[in-house]
Design a protein around this motif. Sequence first.
Motif, PDB file in Angstrom:
ATOM      1  N   LEU A 108      47.013  41.894  40.540  1.00  0.00           N
ATOM      2  CA  LEU A 108      45.638  42.320  40.343  1.00  0.00           C
ATOM      3  C   LEU A 108      45.165  43.170  41.518  1.00  0.00           C
ATOM      4  CD1 LEU A 108      44.107  38.985  39.012  1.00  0.00           C
ATOM      5  CD2 LEU A 108      44.842  40.966  37.669  1.00  0.00           C
ATOM      6  N   HIS A 109      44.251  44.076  41.228  1.00  0.00           N
ATOM      7  CA  HIS A 109      43.672  44.926  42.277  1.00  0.00           C
ATOM      8  C   HIS A 109      42.385  44.275  42.766  1.00  0.00           C
ATOM      9  CE1 HIS A 109      42.575  48.391  44.610  1.00  0.00           C
ATOM     10  NE2 HIS A 109      41.458  48.564  43.915  1.00  0.00           N
ATOM     11  N   LEU A 110      42.489  43.534  43.863  1.00  0.00           N
ATOM     12  CA  LEU A 110      41.352  42.793  44.400  1.00  0.00           C
ATOM     13  C   LEU A 110      40.499  43.707  45.265  1.00  0.00           C
ATOM     14  CD1 LEU A 110      40.142  39.925  44.490  1.00  0.00           C
ATOM     15  CD2 LEU A 110      41.451  39.549  46.587  1.00  0.00           C
ATOM     16  N   THR A 111      39.222  43.847  44.910  1.00  0.00           N
ATOM     17  CA  THR A 111      38.318  44.732  45.657  1.00  0.00           C
ATOM     18  C   THR A 111      37.422  43.976  46.627  1.00  0.00           C
ATOM     19  OG1 THR A 111      36.636  44.623  43.904  1.00  0.00           O
ATOM     20  CG2 THR A 111      38.289  46.387  43.755  1.00  0.00           C
ATOM     21  N   GLU A 112      37.344  42.657  46.491  1.00  0.00           N
ATOM     22  CA  GLU A 112      36.536  41.836  47.390  1.00  0.00           C
ATOM     23  C   GLU A 112      37.345  40.611  47.790  1.00  0.00           C
ATOM     24  OE1 GLU A 112      32.763  40.772  45.776  1.00  0.00           O
ATOM     25  OE2 GLU A 112      32.364  42.770  44.970  1.00  0.00           O
ATOM     26  N   GLY A 113      37.113  40.098  48.993  1.00  0.00           N
ATOM     27  CA  GLY A 113      37.784  38.888  49.419  1.00  0.00           C
ATOM     28  C   GLY A 113      39.177  39.138  49.956  1.00  0.00           C
ATOM     29  N   VAL A 114      39.904  38.036  50.200  1.00  0.00           N
ATOM     30  CA  VAL A 114      41.197  38.086  50.870  1.00  0.00           C
ATOM     31  C   VAL A 114      42.357  38.029  49.880  1.00  0.00           C
ATOM     32  CG1 VAL A 114      42.668  36.948  52.584  1.00  0.00           C
ATOM     33  CG2 VAL A 114      40.174  36.995  52.900  1.00  0.00           C
ATOM     34  N   MET A 115      42.312  37.077  48.952  1.00  0.00           N
ATOM     35  CA  MET A 115      43.429  36.920  48.029  1.00  0.00           C
ATOM     36  C   MET A 115      43.015  36.039  46.855  1.00  0.00           C
ATOM     37  SD  MET A 115      45.845  34.153  50.074  1.00  0.00           S
ATOM     38  CE  MET A 115      47.093  34.142  48.787  1.00  0.00           C
ATOM     39  N   LEU A 116      43.842  36.076  45.803  1.00  0.00           N
ATOM     40  CA  LEU A 116      43.726  35.199  44.651  1.00  0.00           C
ATOM     41  C   LEU A 116      44.996  34.368  44.567  1.00  0.00           C
ATOM     42  CD1 LEU A 116      42.397  37.806  42.060  1.00  0.00           C
ATOM     43  CD2 LEU A 116      41.090  35.859  42.929  1.00  0.00           C
ATOM     44  N   ALA A 117      44.880  33.104  44.162  1.00  0.00           N
ATOM     45  CA  ALA A 117      46.061  32.249  44.048  1.00  0.00           C
ATOM     46  C   ALA A 117      45.797  31.141  43.040  1.00  0.00           C
ATOM     47  CB  ALA A 117      46.434  31.655  45.404  1.00  0.00           C
ATOM     48  N   TRP A 118      46.878  30.648  42.444  1.00  0.00           N
ATOM     49  CA  TRP A 118      46.801  29.506  41.527  1.00  0.00           C
ATOM     50  C   TRP A 118      46.886  28.208  42.327  1.00  0.00           C
ATOM     51  CZ3 TRP A 118      45.265  30.463  36.848  1.00  0.00           C
ATOM     52  CH2 TRP A 118      45.663  31.607  36.156  1.00  0.00           C
ATOM     53  N   PHE A 119      46.076  27.217  41.945  1.00  0.00           N
ATOM     54  CA  PHE A 119      46.134  25.902  42.566  1.00  0.00           C
ATOM     55  C   PHE A 119      46.031  24.828  41.494  1.00  0.00           C
ATOM     56  CE2 PHE A 119      44.707  28.448  46.156  1.00  0.00           C
ATOM     57  CZ  PHE A 119      45.454  27.931  47.206  1.00  0.00           C
ATOM     58  N   ALA A 120      46.811  23.772  41.671  1.00  0.00           N
ATOM     59  CA  ALA A 120      46.685  22.599  40.807  1.00  0.00           C
ATOM     60  C   ALA A 120      45.496  21.764  41.283  1.00  0.00           C
ATOM     61  CB  ALA A 120      47.965  21.770  40.863  1.00  0.00           C
ATOM     62  N   PRO A 121      44.815  21.038  40.380  1.00  0.00           N
ATOM     63  CA  PRO A 121      43.668  20.222  40.793  1.00  0.00           C
ATOM     64  C   PRO A 121      43.990  19.239  41.914  1.00  0.00           C
ATOM     65  CG  PRO A 121      43.719  20.416  38.405  1.00  0.00           C
ATOM     66  CD  PRO A 121      44.982  21.034  38.906  1.00  0.00           C
ATOM     67  N   ASP A 122      45.223  18.711  41.935  1.00  0.00           N
ATOM     68  CA  ASP A 122      45.583  17.736  42.968  1.00  0.00           C
ATOM     69  C   ASP A 122      45.713  18.362  44.353  1.00  0.00           C
ATOM     70  OD1 ASP A 122      45.601  15.764  41.083  1.00  0.00           O
ATOM     71  OD2 ASP A 122      47.775  15.750  40.805  1.00  0.00           O
ATOM     72  N   ASP A 123      45.731  19.698  44.423  1.00  0.00           N
ATOM     73  CA  ASP A 123      45.862  20.370  45.719  1.00  0.00           C
ATOM     74  C   ASP A 123      44.511  20.786  46.314  1.00  0.00           C
ATOM     75  OD1 ASP A 123      48.592  20.184  45.825  1.00  0.00           O
ATOM     76  OD2 ASP A 123      48.949  22.111  44.860  1.00  0.00           O
ATOM     77  N   LEU A 124      43.427  20.578  45.589  1.00  0.00           N
ATOM     78  CA  LEU A 124      42.125  21.092  46.039  1.00  0.00           C
ATOM     79  C   LEU A 124      41.654  20.450  47.337  1.00  0.00           C
ATOM     80  CD1 LEU A 124      40.172  21.391  42.664  1.00  0.00           C
ATOM     81  CD2 LEU A 124      41.587  23.089  43.835  1.00  0.00           C
ATOM     82  N   HIS A 125      42.067  19.211  47.590  1.00  0.00           N
ATOM     83  CA  HIS A 125      41.607  18.536  48.810  1.00  0.00           C
ATOM     84  C   HIS A 125      42.104  19.223  50.072  1.00  0.00           C
ATOM     85  CE1 HIS A 125      45.667  16.922  48.290  1.00  0.00           C
ATOM     86  NE2 HIS A 125      45.636  16.605  49.574  1.00  0.00           N
TER      87      HIS A 125
END
Length: 371
Positions: free
Chosen positions: A225-242
């Motif tokens: 994806l061509h990200l125009t704002e922010g640093v990066m995009l990534a996938w995360f599983a709910p158990d990794d949010l902590h």
Amino acid sequence: MLHLASGKVLAPGGHTEPEDESLAGAALRELHEETGIPPQAVAPWPGYETVPFDIDIHDIDAHPGKGESGHRHFDLRFLFRLQTAAEVPLVLQEEEVGGIEWRPAHRVASPSLRQKLLKLPPGTGPATANASALIYNDRGEYLLHLRDYFPGRIWEPGMWSLLGGGREPQDATLEHTVRRELAEEAGLHIADLTPFGIEEATDDACGTVPIAIYAGRWNGDPRELHLTEGVMLAWFAPDDLHRLRIADTTSALVRRHAASRPVGASRTVSQSGPASHEGRRPAAPHGTVPNIIGVHLYLERPDGTVLLGLRHPDSNFAPSTWHVLAGHCEQESAITCLIREAWEEAGLRIVCDRFRWPHSGTLIWPQLIDI
């Protein structure tokens, strides 16, 4: 609506179908089929995004002609709020519906439903002028956006959040808002977006800001994806949010959506680091032993800027601090560790065929081929 089969005035609704992903989704489908009101025109009442507002239990007489014996029927009633100021045209499903009308709460036929509706706070709450996208994939992961660290200038600086933004004059609905923001921020287009709920976020002045949340499925690679704002995009599983620097309301929203998905829906096993389109980090070799050897990546652009990462607040080393990408060696060389950590922490792909240290006379640095 006037239900032709029973002759009664009922709220829109019906039986679930195999294609329904949730009970609330079945209610939205029936609403559209029977009245013509699209799911995009409504939003779940805050607090009732995934649970029914009321449950009606009544007996059904036997119908020998249909092969049905007498039984007890359960109607799970979900509460939605029309979220557009424009008049929504009603289109009757003529084979089942004889007429439709809006009624005030005190004229609702069901006593239990009427009592609960009359106890709701007056009005419709603060006007929602922001919308965000809750994007998930078939592995059960969620797409999060690492925002720039500009305290006082942007919302949630340096935190993982959802893509989205504020409504602008050209946006006819909040769905238009979230679609525009997805296109502008990441060049992302999601075919189906469904209203999921309202996130009550807190701004810098400790005020409450309601954000309309739209959920959609996408199985692409965020690195493309061509990200125009922010640093990066990534996938995360709910158990990794902590592990992430993320607002409690956003984390709770993701977990609530994950819990609402059908039993048997694809789930991702939690592991450290953002997920990639090519799969997560493979399991460590048998007998892997961590060493007290740290490897740091100093990556500098021609303009003199250096790549840094904001470390997690719970990290044993330099918590909540901007630092070069780094990690401990496992059973591997320092260069292999550097390449692995760059990929795990920043999605940075380094290809290295040969490497010689500066004192060897010939210096060949790893070639950076993908950021």
